[in-house]
Enzyme design. Structure first.
Site, PDB file in Angstrom:
ATOM      1  N   LEU A   1     -13.399  -1.476   5.032  1.00 10.00           N
ATOM      2  CA  LEU A   1     -13.381  -1.777   3.500  1.00 10.00           C
ATOM      3  C   LEU A   1     -12.793  -0.605   2.905  1.00 10.00           C
ATOM      4  O   LEU A   1     -13.076   0.667   3.749  1.00 10.00           O
ATOM      5  CB  LEU A   1     -14.790  -1.868   2.847  1.00 10.00           C
ATOM      6  CG  LEU A   1     -15.419  -3.335   3.292  1.00 10.00           C
ATOM      7  CD1 LEU A   1     -16.491  -3.289   2.613  1.00 10.00           C
ATOM      8  CD2 LEU A   1     -14.537  -4.384   2.606  1.00 10.00           C
ATOM      9  N   ASP A   2     -12.249  -0.390   1.676  1.00  8.99           N
ATOM     10  CA  ASP A   2     -11.781   0.934   1.054  1.00  8.99           C
ATOM     11  C   ASP A   2     -13.071   1.773   0.806  1.00  8.99           C
ATOM     12  O   ASP A   2     -14.346   1.152   0.689  1.00  8.99           O
ATOM     13  CB  ASP A   2     -11.191   0.798  -0.091  1.00  8.99           C
ATOM     14  CG  ASP A   2      -9.766   0.113   0.087  1.00  8.99           C
ATOM     15  OD1 ASP A   2      -9.411   0.085   1.087  1.00  8.99           O
ATOM     16  OD2 ASP A   2      -9.217  -0.641  -0.846  1.00  8.99           O
ATOM     17  N   LYS A   3     -12.852   3.003   0.619  1.00  9.87           N
ATOM     18  CA  LYS A   3     -14.104   3.938   0.584  1.00  9.87           C
ATOM     19  C   LYS A   3     -14.704   3.615  -0.885  1.00  9.87           C
ATOM     20  O   LYS A   3     -15.847   3.527  -0.869  1.00  9.87           O
ATOM     21  CB  LYS A   3     -13.680   5.446   0.531  1.00  9.87           C
ATOM     22  CG  LYS A   3     -14.496   6.481   0.152  1.00  9.87           C
ATOM     23  CD  LYS A   3     -13.876   8.026  -0.114  1.00  9.87           C
ATOM     24  CE  LYS A   3     -15.029   8.767  -0.586  1.00  9.87           C
ATOM     25  NZ  LYS A   3     -14.437  10.188  -0.818  1.00  9.87           N
TER      26      LYS A   3
ATOM     27  N   SER B   1     -14.678   0.857  -2.396  1.00  7.31           N
ATOM     28  CA  SER B   1     -15.179  -0.607  -2.534  1.00  7.31           C
ATOM     29  C   SER B   1     -16.517  -0.746  -1.953  1.00  7.31           C
ATOM     30  O   SER B   1     -16.970   0.138  -1.065  1.00  7.31           O
ATOM     31  CB  SER B   1     -14.293  -1.591  -2.046  1.00  7.31           C
ATOM     32  OG  SER B   1     -14.049  -1.314  -0.670  1.00  7.31           O
TER      33      SER B   1
ATOM     34  N   ARG C   1      -6.170  -4.862  -4.088  1.00  7.22           N
ATOM     35  CA  ARG C   1      -5.662  -4.218  -5.123  1.00  7.22           C
ATOM     36  C   ARG C   1      -4.381  -4.276  -5.588  1.00  7.22           C
ATOM     37  O   ARG C   1      -4.127  -4.303  -6.798  1.00  7.22           O
ATOM     38  CB  ARG C   1      -6.177  -2.467  -4.867  1.00  7.22           C
ATOM     39  CG  ARG C   1      -7.758  -2.554  -4.440  1.00  7.22           C
ATOM     40  CD  ARG C   1      -7.843  -1.118  -3.688  1.00  7.22           C
ATOM     41  NE  ARG C   1      -7.577   0.113  -4.480  1.00  7.22           N
ATOM     42  CZ  ARG C   1      -7.940   1.349  -4.142  1.00  7.22           C
ATOM     43  NH1 ARG C   1      -8.446   1.333  -3.168  1.00  7.22           N
ATOM     44  NH2 ARG C   1      -7.357   2.155  -4.933  1.00  7.22           N
TER      45      ARG C   1
END
Length: 468
Positions: A222-224, A226, A346
């Protein structure tokens, strides 16, 4: 005289066709109302506003995954409890007691259509579900109490201390012999490099090994910025199964039918708050992605592929569904990635749909510059009266919610469905469908639902309380 009459006609036409003037309120017959011992003639008291409903997916049939196959039917309350397994049973029962659980009238029902619109029928807890039926329930069933907020780990040391180990263990949502499922908070990096010591993989290797010699390994990222469900494998065998499960290449069928059916049910669902609203309420985004190098020569960015053939591109598919109306210029949508690409959701929201995610300044910077966060006037569709999305008293909106000056990224991995590795691992290794009695009772499919982080809960409660 002619000039005065002409100006009067022009001004009358302007007032009649002006788009700035609000629609006239649909008042009923005026009544006498008493306020502060003073009687006056006015409109009757407004009735309750219509509730915003959530639509559950079509009922797939019985038996439900992970439930006993001996039951001859599935009731409505069993289906609702199965879908909202993180909600208390008393909360779901109260919605049934108040008559808030509804379903669209069938073609053969007594009240199928009224005035050109499909009527809603109140459901009882013991009503039997039919295949393909959709249950509608208010958004209040998904609103949970805002729990204590845990900030990201402040320490930058390579070896976690006792507080960091306790913090990581509080994030664990599920643990068995093969996998770990965590609810990652926002602003916590998943994969770290040399200057990032407090990333999820480095801390989990030391804090979440439990009784194993080695810590768990990441099989999903996961993105930082999110948040949401994060999957980790505990053994080499389970890591291999999970990496094969989430790969984008075409999967070959196994000899075990139950395993194949469980693999088909694998999915991830995200909830996101976007600026604007997609043109279609649901659909599939087919937009290949490619990476470009920025002018500084050090960082890269993911963009939509231009089909020029000069740059490498990767196929990217995303299912989306709008789950709420546009309020204060924002909409809640559900995203299901069918491929695993970097920043896929995104970029698809910002460039393919034209509705960037709130707090995504990397791919939606220009839209955020034009976005007016201050409450604007909307009009209720029933009475035509204006109302505003106001800042409620007693709520700290500076925690990154939709009303804060710099909101955090509103992207959350809410739901994760995957096969039960601990059950099928023994079956696949033994090459036989005979299960141990202790394993046969385990469900074929595991489903996890993670509550939203604090800033998204505040945004959800603020907006859902004003939905009309």
């Amino acid at each position: 005289m002619w000039k005065h009459t002409h100006c009067k006609q022009v001004s009358w036409k302007f007032r009649s066709y002006s788009r700035i003037a609000p629609p006239p309120p649909a008042y009923a017959h005026r009544v006498i109302r008493v306020s502060n011992n003073i009687s006056q003639l006015g409109s009757p008291k407004d009735g309750p506003k219509p509730r915003q409903l959530l639509s559950l997916p079509p009922f797939p049939g019985h038996p439900l995954p992970g439930r006993s196959s001996l039951a001859s039917h599935v009731t409505v309350i069993s289906w609702v409890k199965y879908y909202f397994d993180e909600i208390l049973d008393s909360v779901i029962q109260s919605h049934f007691n108040k008559g808030l659980v509804q379903m669209k009238g069938q073609s053969g029902s007594v009240s199928s259509k009224q005035g050109g619109q499909t009527s809603m029928i109140k459901m009882k807890p013991n009503d039997v579900m039919e295949v393909g039926a959709r249950v509608h329930i208010p958004v209040s069933v998904a609103e949970t109490k805002i729990n204590k907020r845990f900030d990201t780990i402040p320490s930058g040391t390579l070896y976690p201390n006792a507080d960091e180990i306790a913090y990581l263990q509080r994030l664990v949502k599920y643990k068995d012999t093969d996998i770990l499922v965590l609810n990652k908070p926002p602003r916590l990096p998943v994969k770290g490099n040399l200057p990032v010591h407090n990333s999820m993989d480095a801390l989990a290797a030391a804090a979440l090994s439990y009784d194993y010699d080695e810590g768990p390994k990441l099989v999903q990222r996961l993105d930082k910025e999110s948040s949401g469900l994060l999957l980790m494998g505990r053994t080499k065998e389970s890591i291999g199964h999970l990496e094969w499960l989430f790969t984008d290449v075409k999967k070959s069928s196994s000899w075990c039918k139950a395993w194949n059916d469980a693999c088909e049910a694998t999915c991830q669902r995200y909830w996101a708050l976007v600026i604007g609203s997609p043109k279609e309420n649901e659909g599939i985004i087919r937009a290949p992605l490619s990476k470009v190098l920025l002018n500084n020569g050090k960082s890269e960015r993911v963009v939509l592929a231009q089909h020029s053939g000069l740059e490498p591109a990767q196929d990217a598919l995303t299912e989306y569904r709008v789950i709420g109306p546009t309020i204060n210029g924002c909409s809640w949508i559900e995203l299901r990635p069918l491929t695993s690409r970097k920043h896929q959701l995104r970029v698809h929201c910002a460039e393919a749909l034209g509705t960037p995610i709130v707090g995504d300044y990397k791919y939606g910077w220009f839209v955020h510059q034009r976005w007016k966060q201050m409450p604007r006037v909307d009009y209720e569709p029933v009475t035509g009266k204006p109302y505003k999305l106001r800042r409620p008293e007693g709520i700290d909106v500076q925690k990154g919610s939709v009303l804060s000056k710099v909101p955090l990224l509103h992207l959350h991995c809410r739901e994760l469905v995957l096969p039960n590795i601990s059950k099928f691992r023994h079956v696949l290794n033994a090459k036989s469908e005979d299960l141990h009695p202790s394993l046969s009772e385990k469900p074929d499919v595991l489903r996890f639902v993670a509550p939203m982080p604090t800033h998204m809960k505040i945004s959800w409660n603020l907006m859902s309380s004003y939905l009309v």
